[in-house]
Enzyme design. Structure first.
Site, short mmCIF file in Angstrom:
data_model
loop_
_atom_site.label_atom_id
_atom_site.label_comp_id
_atom_site.label_asym_id
_atom_site.label_seq_id
_atom_site.Cartn_x
_atom_site.Cartn_y
_atom_site.Cartn_z
N ASP A 48 46.11 48.52 29.54
CA ASP A 48 46.27 47.41 30.24
C ASP A 48 45.81 46.21 29.42
OD1 ASP A 48 47.04 46.09 32.54
OD2 ASP A 48 45.07 45.66 33.36
N TYR B 223 46.43 41.61 28.82
CA TYR B 223 45.90 40.36 29.36
C TYR B 223 46.63 39.34 28.91
CZ TYR B 223 41.78 37.54 31.15
OH TYR B 223 41.03 36.62 31.84
N HIS C 1 46.95 33.28 33.90
CA HIS C 1 46.10 34.03 34.63
C HIS C 1 44.55 34.10 33.80
CE1 HIS C 1 43.96 37.34 36.65
NE2 HIS C 1 43.99 38.18 35.38
N ARG D 71 33.85 31.27 34.68
CA ARG D 71 32.90 30.49 33.79
C ARG D 71 33.08 28.97 33.95
NH1 ARG D 71 35.48 34.28 30.81
NH2 ARG D 71 37.23 32.77 30.09
N GLU E 17 46.94 42.98 41.00
CA GLU E 17 47.39 42.21 39.78
C GLU E 17 48.81 42.47 39.62
OE1 GLU E 17 44.67 43.32 36.61
OE2 GLU E 17 43.53 41.64 37.17
N GLU F 164 51.97 42.84 37.62
CA GLU F 164 52.38 42.91 36.09
C GLU F 164 53.59 43.52 35.99
OE1 GLU F 164 49.21 44.69 33.91
OE2 GLU F 164 47.66 44.17 35.14
N ASP G 251 48.17 46.72 39.36
CA ASP G 251 46.85 47.07 38.69
C ASP G 251 45.59 46.71 39.67
OD1 ASP G 251 45.11 47.96 36.87
OD2 ASP G 251 44.74 46.17 36.11
N ARG H 161 37.15 43.40 42.11
CA ARG H 161 36.44 42.39 41.50
C ARG H 161 35.07 42.36 41.67
NH1 ARG H 161 40.62 40.98 38.51
NH2 ARG H 161 42.46 40.44 39.76
N GLN I 270 33.95 45.20 39.13
CA GLN I 270 34.11 44.61 37.81
C GLN I 270 33.18 43.83 37.44
OE1 GLN I 270 38.27 43.12 37.78
NE2 GLN I 270 38.03 42.70 35.56
N TYR J 70 31.36 44.89 33.81
CA TYR J 70 32.19 44.75 32.84
C TYR J 70 31.52 44.43 31.42
CZ TYR J 70 32.75 39.57 32.57
OH TYR J 70 32.50 38.42 32.31
N LYS K 158 38.50 49.13 37.95
CA LYS K 158 40.14 49.40 37.43
C LYS K 158 40.51 50.85 37.74
CE LYS K 158 40.81 45.03 35.95
NZ LYS K 158 42.07 44.25 36.34
N THR L 205 46.66 52.64 40.13
CA THR L 205 47.43 51.59 39.59
C THR L 205 48.74 52.23 40.20
OG1 THR L 205 46.05 51.04 37.46
CG2 THR L 205 48.55 50.65 37.47
N THR M 214 48.00 40.52 34.30
CA THR M 214 48.62 39.79 35.43
C THR M 214 49.30 38.41 34.91
OG1 THR M 214 46.27 40.07 36.29
CG2 THR M 214 47.74 38.58 37.58
N GLU N 158 42.89 34.49 42.28
CA GLU N 158 43.46 32.97 41.89
C GLU N 158 43.82 32.39 43.28
OE1 GLU N 158 45.87 33.43 38.13
OE2 GLU N 158 45.72 35.46 38.86
CA CA Z 1 45.48 44.21 34.93
#
Ligand code: CA
Length: 418
Positions: free
Chosen positions: A125, A127, A132, A141, A197, A199, A231, A235, A238, A242, A251, A255, A348, A362
């Protein structure tokens, strides 16, 4: 390129996802039958296993269609993929002399169950959605600045092939370990921040050798086709797990992919270039191909009992920053061998407007901005028994190259420990 007319009447409408221009590959069965390879045309499926058994199609290889996956075909060379597509076109085109011979091998899609169209060798997977990545930075952040490596590396992680399932498969809300920011200790239980997600999944057809890198152009030639890919992401699991090694259990519980492999050949008229690079990529990632596709994408959400789903996102696959070919080149650049059936998630896909955000993280801005469905129900993340639906189609002049849908319903978490 206009609509190519077929003698299969349902394939000639501007609304069908499966005109003669498309010819996507799937695996189907009717009640009591074994799953086998088929090709979608209008509202029918051409039974490839039966055609092969009758001696009406052959690919210079052992029997490849009386199998519940397309991997055997993928492993044949791109020239054979083109030859197969040529045969199918000749059989199904309006005015074909084969009509009377081929018609008995059509099965109504309404009578068929669809299965996984290929065996997933491994699942990686990526990014590659810039919006996104910026949104996730802003949410997590406090700044939309991209990570320092983002404009240089097609970032990815190795996922699980065993958790890739076909559209329609129900997904259990995962249990996992989470920790609230103000809690002393983590706890274990059902995820409270279950997400999607949006994708595109690229499927590798031609393998590469262990130890041998491939160029971007070679990587593009290795790709067999594409599916829609959801996907599913927990959250809260994760967020706690992570660092420092990346996503794991958040994750690995499901999927979903759409059931028809749309071939690269069908999407050829819809190629578009990757966006101008803000920082030049290193030379090993140079290529001459236009690696993205203009594919309209939509996400819909349908709570239990709702008569209709609510559209919650509309965007386009051309929003991606890196192409599947660039991702595949990067993947193999250190010597990793790629196999037929390797599945590469794009990452995503989100656009600049809120209506184009391809995840609930989001859309609800991490739960701070709940949104309202057509039923009046309010959502931040997915509730039990909600169904999520991905749709995609490349829109041509009076026809479309449709992917069908990629759906999944979330079931309540299993009780664990019992
Ligand atoms: Ca993904």
């Amino acid at each position: 390129m206009p609509l190519m007319k077929s003698w299969v009447a349902s394939a000639n409408s501007a609304e069908t996802p499966f005109p003669l221009n498309n010819l996507p590959y799937g695996v189907f069965s009717r009640a009591g039958e074994d799953p086998r390879c088929g090709v979608a045309i209008g509202d029918m499926i051409l039974d490839m296993a039966a055609l092969e058994a009758a001696g009406l199609i052959a690919l210079d290889a052992e029997a490849v269609f009386d199998l519940p996956f397309w991997n055997q075909v993928m492993e044949l060379a791109p020239e054979v993929w083109a030859k197969l597509r040529g045969h199918l076109h000749a059989m199904l085109v309006d005015g074909s002399g084969d009509q009377a011979t081929i018609a008995p091998y059509l099965v109504p899609q309404a009578d068929a169950q669809l299965h996984m169209p290929f065996m997933v060798s491994e699942y990686t997977d990526f990014y590659a959605g810039r919006q996104h990545a910026q949104n996730m930075g802003a949410i997590l952040r406090g700044s939309p600045d991209l990570p320092a490596n983002w404009l240089h590396i097609p970032i990815g992680y190795n996922g699980r092939a065993s958790s890739v399932v076909v559209s329609g498969t129900q997904i259990n809300r995962p249990n996992g370990q989470t920790k609230a920011p103000d809690a002393d200790m983590p706890s274990f239980g059902p995820s409270k921040r279950l997400d999607i997600e949006l994708e595109i999944g690229a499927i590798v057809g031609t393998p590469s050798e262990f130890g041998a890198p491939v160029t971007v152009d070679q990587a593009d030639a290795m790709i067999f086709g594409f599916v829609l890919l959801n996907d599913w992401s927990a959250r809260d699991i994760q967020a706690w797990e992570y660092q420092p090694l990346g996503p794991f259990q958040g994750k690995a519980f499901g999927t979903s992919i759409s059931p028809w492999i749309v071939t690269k050949a069908a999407l050829e008229p819809f190629r578009v270039p990757t966006p101008a690079c803000e920082k030049a990529l290193l030379p090993y990632l140079d290529g001459t191909i236009d690696g993205l596709y203009d594919i309209a994408l939509e996400v819909l959400m349908q709570p239990e009992g709702a008569a209709k789903p609510t559209s919650i996102c509309k965007t386009n696959a051309k929003r991606l920053y890196y192409s599947a070919a660039e991702q595949l080149c990067h993947h193999a650049s250190g010597g990793c061998g790629m196999n037929a059936g390797d599945l590469l998630g794009s990452g995503t896909i989100s656009g600049p407007e809120k209506s184009e955000f391809g995840s609930l993280m989001e859309l609800s801005w991490a739960g701070r901005a709940p949104f309202t469905l057509d039923t009046g129900e309010i959502r931040t993340f997915i509730e039990d028994n909600d169904t999520l639906i991905l749709r995609g189609a490349a829109l041509g002049d009076g026809y479309q190259i449709g992917f069908g849908t990629c759906t999944g319903k979330i079931r309540p978490a299993v009780k664990f420990p019992a």
